[in-house]
Design an enzyme around this catalytic site. Sequence first.
Site, PDB file in Angstrom:
ATOM      1  N   CYS A 123       6.370  63.262   7.256  1.00  0.00           N
ATOM      2  CA  CYS A 123       5.981  64.613   6.852  1.00  0.00           C
ATOM      3  C   CYS A 123       4.482  64.771   6.633  1.00  0.00           C
ATOM      4  O   CYS A 123       3.985  65.898   6.576  1.00  0.00           O
ATOM      5  CB  CYS A 123       6.742  65.019   5.592  1.00  0.00           C
ATOM      6  N   HIS A 256       2.849  70.743   2.733  1.00  0.00           N
ATOM      7  CA  HIS A 256       4.076  70.428   3.449  1.00  0.00           C
ATOM      8  C   HIS A 256       5.218  71.191   2.802  1.00  0.00           C
ATOM      9  O   HIS A 256       5.376  71.177   1.576  1.00  0.00           O
ATOM     10  CB  HIS A 256       4.327  68.916   3.389  1.00  0.00           C
ATOM     11  N   ASN A 286      12.594  72.147   5.698  1.00  0.00           N
ATOM     12  CA  ASN A 286      11.617  71.061   5.829  1.00  0.00           C
ATOM     13  C   ASN A 286      11.600  70.635   7.296  1.00  0.00           C
ATOM     14  O   ASN A 286      12.538  70.021   7.785  1.00  0.00           O
ATOM     15  CB  ASN A 286      12.027  69.896   4.930  1.00  0.00           C
TER      16      ASN A 286
END
Length: 329
Positions: A123, A256, A286
């Site tokens: 990520c 993020h 996500n």
Amino acid sequence: MTPTPPRYSRIAGTGSYLPPNRVTNAALAERLAADGIETSNAWIVERTGIESRHFAEPDVACSDLAVLAAQQALAAADCDPDSLDLIIVATSTPDMVFPSSACIVQRKLGIHGCAAFDVQAVCAGFVYALSVADSMIKSGVASKALVIGSEVFSRLLDFSDRTTCVLFGDGAGAVVLEASDTPGILATELHADGRYVDILCVPGHVSGGNVLGDPLLKMDGPAVFKLAVGVLEEVARAVLEKAGRAASDIDWLIPHQANIRIMQSTAKKLKLAPERLVVTVDHHGNTSAASIPLALDEAVRAGKVRRGDTVMLEGVGGGFTWGAALLDY
């Protein structure tokens, strides 16, 4: 002898792409209920802030999403693909073991010859990739780079585990980074701590034509949350110090997009007003390495992020990896 003027990199254009299959919490809850697993829209929203995400069709690969996002970024930058001398794809879900998805993107763009490689920092991957491209441009190795975050995380999800399968989605975001005589990327900061490999991982690999280990995502949610909140504040302050800026200089924080509580906590610690936080996790979920460039492109196209704005990008992911970039857009 005349000194060589300093060389910088700036974002010339942004782009993004989401697969058309939008999966709401209600639809996901219905899918899980068929296997006797209970969840609900309220349960997911309360814990994560996520209301929906997008899943790619089975025949759509990481490079397919990446190319569509790249084409938007190239158009926004008025950039001929043949002028690129660097392609970096940040991904944890490449098309194949090798070659890199970046090389496949290069072929699909109809160009050849420029350097192309993948970056794997989960990520935090887009910030890592942006930092590498920035360094290569500043050093004169490259002049025009295509930096992409692209993921098909739906392929890694364990749909018997409601604590993880509700979190992730698929998508891609891209930027064109160009050499400039005025600062764009002001500073970057990257870190990793391999002691925490086990708290977020996909512990499988290919050997002899078989998958060894477990090819599905595993996460210790509380451990990830605790670490993420701490390191995101630290790396944000470190990159501000490196750039000679203060938190009050930040016009937009684009973290993020993992969990709304983590994002809001970071903004609060930096004393940023809630409206300065760019949030897409509610409708993207996500998307790992794609989440930051997806959110950036959405904010640019919505007229939020404008030329001259100071933007903080930051991400944290499996590895444990984390990083931040401060830029004048």
